[in-house]
Design an enzyme around this catalytic site. Sequence first.
Site: not given
Ligand code: NDP
Length: 286
Positions: A72, A109
Amino acid sequence: MKEKNYRAELTGVFGDSVDGNPTGVMEEAAYEAKGLNYRYITMKVTKEDFEAAFNSVKAINMKGVNLTMPHKITVLDYLDELSPAAKIIGAVNTVVVREDGSLFGENTDGKGFVQALVNKGITVEDKDVAILGAGGAARAIAVECALSGASKVTIINRTLSKAEELAGVVASNTPAKAEAMQWEANMTIPAGTEILVQATNIGLHPDVDQVPDINFASVEAGSVAVDVVFNPAETGFLKKCEEQGAVSVNGLGMLACQGGLNFTLWTGVEAPLDVMEAKLREEFNL
Ligand code: NDP
């Protein structure tokens, strides 16, 4: 007699890993519903092979392509023009090959998120939005909400530096106020939050019993709770917010809306969102 055309217009997605990406079934159902001879191919493309694969987009006359992890950001160097949102977000999930051969990058998105709310009669204009998470999804949502007129965007993240970076991007590129907060245990949602977005992986299948570590009693009645997780559609987060009197919006709508925006960018035709969402529900047995 009109000559037959056996050539389909090509679209698809490049990613690694990409096998579990459900976009193809949704887009192909939409093409069929609209009687378009288009195909959507899900393609494994590694980081090392990105350049060769991306050069083929024009070589084989594709209409466009989606990018997912890890491409991306890499793709930015290969495009002729970016949408204002994609420029600020710094990531592109949809490329359109224009008639003149130029390559346009968009990030659908966040736009899909805003449209899913609008379809439920909810606007982000003048609203206080709080977002749990600061990853790719949170970034697109934060920027798009701010560009759509949200008055304030608060980013709550486990890793504070990421929340601060994103809040900085919002504050310096949009008229919205932005704030970063450290995600503490049993996190209290800031008073006055009108739209609360769960933008982490928490609750995603198979970890369906997980809920974010927030004080649900601080979710205000009448506020809107949105989850980006779409499988399952009704997450524990949404159920607990509903118990507090919040209105819930699930991640399926966002996924269908961003797919619909891609569909229209590539075909110029209005997307059959009902068909796309129904296909996703069928695919996930929802
Ligand atoms: P990223 O890996 O880029 O980011 C994940 C985020 O979640 C980070 O901020 C991370 O925090 C946080 N996180 C993960 N686990 C925990 C936890 N246990 N406690 C607290 N914070 C947590 O992922 P994406 O943003 O790309 O994707 C996130 C979700 O969004 C996915 O499930 C994806 O499928 C969904 N999604 C849905 C879309 C839709 O159209 N409905 C479109 C795009 C994505 P930290 O920074 O501290 O690691």
